[in-house]
Write a protein that holds these residues in place. Structure first.
Motif, mmCIF file in Angstrom:
data_model
loop_
_atom_site.group_PDB
_atom_site.id
_atom_site.type_symbol
_atom_site.label_atom_id
_atom_site.label_comp_id
_atom_site.label_asym_id
_atom_site.label_seq_id
_atom_site.Cartn_x
_atom_site.Cartn_y
_atom_site.Cartn_z
ATOM 1 N N SER A 173 0.800 -1.235 0.000
ATOM 2 C CA SER A 173 0.000 0.000 0.000
ATOM 3 C C SER A 173 0.827 1.276 0.000
ATOM 4 O O SER A 173 0.542 2.212 -0.754
ATOM 5 C CB SER A 173 -0.952 -0.001 1.198
ATOM 6 O OG SER A 173 -0.260 -0.289 2.401
ATOM 7 N N PHE A 174 1.852 1.375 0.841
ATOM 8 C CA PHE A 174 2.703 2.559 0.893
ATOM 9 C C PHE A 174 4.161 2.117 0.832
ATOM 10 O O PHE A 174 4.661 1.478 1.756
ATOM 11 C CB PHE A 174 2.469 3.354 2.188
ATOM 12 C CG PHE A 174 1.122 4.012 2.265
ATOM 13 C CD1 PHE A 174 0.887 5.223 1.631
ATOM 14 C CD2 PHE A 174 0.090 3.421 2.967
ATOM 15 C CE1 PHE A 174 -0.353 5.840 1.705
ATOM 16 C CE2 PHE A 174 -1.160 4.012 3.047
ATOM 17 C CZ PHE A 174 -1.384 5.228 2.418
ATOM 18 N N VAL A 175 4.832 2.456 -0.266
ATOM 19 C CA VAL A 175 6.237 2.086 -0.433
ATOM 20 C C VAL A 175 7.018 3.367 -0.716
ATOM 21 O O VAL A 175 6.926 3.923 -1.817
ATOM 22 C CB VAL A 175 6.436 1.087 -1.593
ATOM 23 C CG1 VAL A 175 7.909 0.707 -1.722
ATOM 24 C CG2 VAL A 175 5.573 -0.152 -1.390
ATOM 25 N N THR A 176 7.752 3.859 0.263
ATOM 26 C CA THR A 176 8.575 5.044 0.036
ATOM 27 C C THR A 176 9.602 4.743 -1.049
ATOM 28 O O THR A 176 10.220 3.684 -1.045
ATOM 29 C CB THR A 176 9.273 5.468 1.335
ATOM 30 O OG1 THR A 176 8.281 5.763 2.309
ATOM 31 C CG2 THR A 176 10.147 6.694 1.122
ATOM 32 N N SER A 177 9.752 5.684 -1.989
ATOM 33 C CA SER A 177 10.590 5.509 -3.180
ATOM 34 C C SER A 177 9.991 4.478 -4.133
ATOM 35 O O SER A 177 10.704 3.907 -4.969
ATOM 36 C CB SER A 177 12.034 5.119 -2.823
ATOM 37 O OG SER A 177 12.646 6.108 -2.022
ATOM 38 N N GLY A 178 8.667 4.257 -4.035
ATOM 39 C CA GLY A 178 7.996 3.302 -4.910
ATOM 40 C C GLY A 178 8.143 3.670 -6.379
ATOM 41 O O GLY A 178 7.786 4.773 -6.790
ATOM 42 N N GLY A 179 8.665 2.753 -7.165
ATOM 43 C CA GLY A 179 8.888 3.000 -8.588
ATOM 44 C C GLY A 179 10.152 3.784 -8.866
ATOM 45 O O GLY A 179 10.533 3.959 -10.030
ATOM 46 N N GLU A 180 10.824 4.270 -7.828
ATOM 47 C CA GLU A 180 12.030 5.089 -7.980
ATOM 48 C C GLU A 180 13.275 4.419 -7.417
ATOM 49 O O GLU A 180 14.378 4.677 -7.885
ATOM 50 C CB GLU A 180 11.835 6.439 -7.276
ATOM 51 C CG GLU A 180 10.688 7.280 -7.816
ATOM 52 C CD GLU A 180 10.986 7.882 -9.176
ATOM 53 O OE1 GLU A 180 12.145 7.796 -9.630
ATOM 54 O OE2 GLU A 180 10.069 8.448 -9.782
ATOM 55 N N ALA A 181 13.107 3.570 -6.407
ATOM 56 C CA ALA A 181 14.264 2.886 -5.825
ATOM 57 C C ALA A 181 14.858 1.912 -6.838
ATOM 58 O O ALA A 181 14.181 1.462 -7.769
ATOM 59 C CB ALA A 181 13.855 2.139 -4.562
ATOM 60 N N ASP A 182 16.118 1.600 -6.667
ATOM 61 C CA ASP A 182 16.760 0.626 -7.546
ATOM 62 C C ASP A 182 16.362 -0.792 -7.187
ATOM 63 O O ASP A 182 16.257 -1.654 -8.061
ATOM 64 C CB ASP A 182 18.282 0.786 -7.479
ATOM 65 C CG ASP A 182 18.719 2.126 -8.055
ATOM 66 O OD1 ASP A 182 18.757 2.255 -9.288
ATOM 67 O OD2 ASP A 182 18.984 3.049 -7.264
ATOM 68 N N PHE A 183 16.139 -1.040 -5.888
ATOM 69 C CA PHE A 183 15.610 -2.337 -5.471
ATOM 70 C C PHE A 183 14.877 -2.189 -4.150
ATOM 71 O O PHE A 183 14.996 -1.176 -3.465
ATOM 72 C CB PHE A 183 16.704 -3.409 -5.386
ATOM 73 C CG PHE A 183 17.848 -3.087 -4.468
ATOM 74 C CD1 PHE A 183 17.730 -3.227 -3.089
ATOM 75 C CD2 PHE A 183 19.068 -2.670 -4.984
ATOM 76 C CE1 PHE A 183 18.793 -2.955 -2.248
ATOM 77 C CE2 PHE A 183 20.140 -2.386 -4.145
ATOM 78 C CZ PHE A 183 19.994 -2.526 -2.778
ATOM 79 N N TYR A 184 14.079 -3.214 -3.827
ATOM 80 C CA TYR A 184 13.219 -3.182 -2.639
ATOM 81 C C TYR A 184 13.450 -4.428 -1.793
ATOM 82 O O TYR A 184 13.668 -5.520 -2.319
ATOM 83 C CB TYR A 184 11.734 -3.139 -3.045
ATOM 84 C CG TYR A 184 11.427 -2.044 -4.018
ATOM 85 C CD1 TYR A 184 11.115 -0.759 -3.588
ATOM 86 C CD2 TYR A 184 11.474 -2.292 -5.392
ATOM 87 C CE1 TYR A 184 10.853 0.251 -4.496
ATOM 88 C CE2 TYR A 184 11.216 -1.288 -6.310
ATOM 89 C CZ TYR A 184 10.920 -0.011 -5.849
ATOM 90 O OH TYR A 184 10.674 0.991 -6.757
ATOM 91 N N LEU A 185 13.370 -4.232 -0.499
ATOM 92 C CA LEU A 185 13.317 -5.354 0.430
ATOM 93 C C LEU A 185 11.834 -5.578 0.716
ATOM 94 O O LEU A 185 11.187 -4.766 1.374
ATOM 95 C CB LEU A 185 14.077 -5.002 1.717
ATOM 96 C CG LEU A 185 14.429 -6.175 2.632
ATOM 97 C CD1 LEU A 185 15.398 -7.124 1.940
ATOM 98 C CD2 LEU A 185 15.029 -5.662 3.930
ATOM 99 N N VAL A 186 11.304 -6.665 0.173
ATOM 100 C CA VAL A 186 9.866 -6.934 0.246
ATOM 101 C C VAL A 186 9.586 -7.915 1.384
ATOM 102 O O VAL A 186 10.171 -9.002 1.436
ATOM 103 C CB VAL A 186 9.339 -7.517 -1.083
ATOM 104 C CG1 VAL A 186 7.822 -7.731 -1.005
ATOM 105 C CG2 VAL A 186 9.680 -6.585 -2.243
ATOM 106 N N ALA A 187 8.701 -7.517 2.287
ATOM 107 C CA ALA A 187 8.279 -8.406 3.367
ATOM 108 C C ALA A 187 7.105 -9.240 2.878
ATOM 109 O O ALA A 187 6.099 -8.719 2.410
ATOM 110 C CB ALA A 187 7.873 -7.596 4.594
ATOM 111 N N THR A 188 7.241 -10.550 2.986
ATOM 112 C CA THR A 188 6.181 -11.450 2.574
ATOM 113 C C THR A 188 6.220 -12.667 3.499
ATOM 114 O O THR A 188 6.931 -12.670 4.494
ATOM 115 C CB THR A 188 6.339 -11.840 1.097
ATOM 116 O OG1 THR A 188 5.196 -12.577 0.662
ATOM 117 C CG2 THR A 188 7.603 -12.648 0.856
#
Length: 410
Positions: A173-188
């Motif tokens: 729902s809320f991802v700071t730097s969403g679509g702009e970061a080079d990579f994400y640490l995704v919690a699942t």
């Protein structure tokens, strides 16, 4: 002529109380604080209003922060961090927020990502990923899900194991730097794990197939691109699982929450100080032609400024005391979760305080403060703190449950 000017200046300064530096900066971090102010004024401030008004991601500002060597300050010195890294992190966050809160919040999330990779990752992952972050690549956290709202530690998405690693399906729902970061640490979560704690962290590149980011249009912090993201059947290799297949709740309590709470609280302190500084400067410069008095000449105004500064300094005192305790924990090999209780209090107090202080700064600034500009922007930016998860209501509940000696997370 020069001597007269100096003497006159000294005469004018007689009787003016100097604010002790130790009151506004933790001992040993004075030069870092000065350098951060120079960077903020030169690089962050000129882009802040453009970032806000055009909803433009502050990539250039983040690059300058990285160039200055501040991309992974909390990791150990031998790995590229700074001495007393958590205190340094708090100092930098507070100062940067006085100039551009959007940049600061993106950087706080980036820093939390970097520290989690260091703490939970393998040596190979550290060697592969940390240099990218230190070179200016941006990392982001993808945790919050619509179904659980501000309870971002409760994750409903899952990543099923397959021959190549994992197939990730998640709506964030809320991802700071969403679509702009080079990579994400995704919690699942892992449906296959035998660990009672099925939380799992997967590293996902921004340009991978199945990654989709949506626009962010908010009241404040408009530049930080904190929009929703979808991860649809994203294939994640085993080498990009950070930590175990489950069991990552430990790092929520000992890495992610401590850094996020400390960094965001510092941001709210910085926003409040930035807004008050603007109000003070405006009150000193603005002179009423009919009375010949500046706004600052009125006692009621000085009292409002004093009340606001006292509130800021109370939160700042909590901020640096907590940061220094976190540094002691790290040096002594103790878990950062020992600091969660003061961190809950700190974040709650700082997020409440910034609302009060920015409102006061707007009132002191009068009609000029209400116009689109820095003070007005600080009011909007600071309002995010109390509703940012864990919300202030949740944190007060945890503090209250701790006080009556019952489990805080039930």
């Amino acid at each position: 002529m020069v001597k007269i000017s100096v003497m006159e200046k000294e005469k004018q300064q007689q009787g003016i109380m100097e604010i002790p530096q130790w009151w506004t900066c933790p001992e040993g971090h004075e030069e870092l604080q000065k350098a951060a102010h120079v960077l903020g004024e030169k690089e962050l401030l000129p882009r802040a209003l453009v970032s806000d008004q055009e909803r433009k991601y502050p990539r250039e500002s983040l690059r300058e922060v990285a160039k200055a060597g501040y991309s992974a300050v909390t990791i150990p010195v031998e790995a590229g961090g700074l001495e007393d890294g958590f205190t340094a992190f708090a100092v930098l966050s507070e100062v940067f927020a006085q100039y551009c809160p959007s940049t600061t919040m993106c950087w706080v999330m980036h820093m939390t990502t970097a520290h989690t990779i260091y703490e939970a990752g393998t040596e190979e992952q550290r060697q592969r990923l940390l240099p990218r972050l230190q070179a200016g690549h941006v990392g982001g956290l993808a945790f919050s899900e619509k179904a659980t709202g501000g309870h971002f530690w409760n994750v409903g998405s899952e990543a099923k194991r397959n021959e190549s690693g994992y197939s990730l399906d998640a709506e964030k729902s809320f991802v700071t730097s969403g679509g702009e970061a080079d990579f994400y640490l995704v919690a699942t979560t892992s449906p296959e794990t035998n660990d009672p704690d099925n939380l799992m962290f997967l590293l996902v590149e921004n340009d991978q197939k199945g990654v989709e980011a949506f626009p962010f249009d908010a009241m404040g912090l408009r530049g930080n691109a904190s929009g929703p993201m979808n991860f649809k059947e994203v294939q994640v290799s085993l080498e990009n699982r950070i930590g175990g297949e489950g069991g990552m709740g430990y790092f929520n309590d000992n890495t992610i929450d401590p850094l996020f709470l400390l960094g965001s609280a510092a941001c709210w302190v910085g926003i409040a100080q930035g807004a008050l500084n603007m109000a003070i400067n405006g009150a000193k410069r603005t002179v009423h032609a009919d009375t010949g008095s500046s706004v600052a000449d009125y006692q009621v105004i000085r009292h409002e400024l004093a009340k606001a500064q006292i509130k800021i300094d109370s939160a700042r005192s909590m901020l640096y005391r907590t940061a220094e305790a976190m540094d002691r924990c790290q040096k002594e090999g103790r878990e950062l979760s020992e600091c969660l209780y003061p961190l809950w209090q700190l974040k709650t107090h700082a997020a409440d305080m910034v609302i009060d202080v920015t409102n006061a700064a707007l009132q002191v600034s009068g009609g000029r403060g209400y116009m689109t500009g820095q003070v007005e922007k600080f009011v909007r930016d600071g309002r995010a703190g109390a509703i940012m998860g864990p919300t202030n209501e949740v944190l007060r509940e945890w503090v209250g449950r701790t006080l009556i000696e019952v489990p805080w997370l039930d």
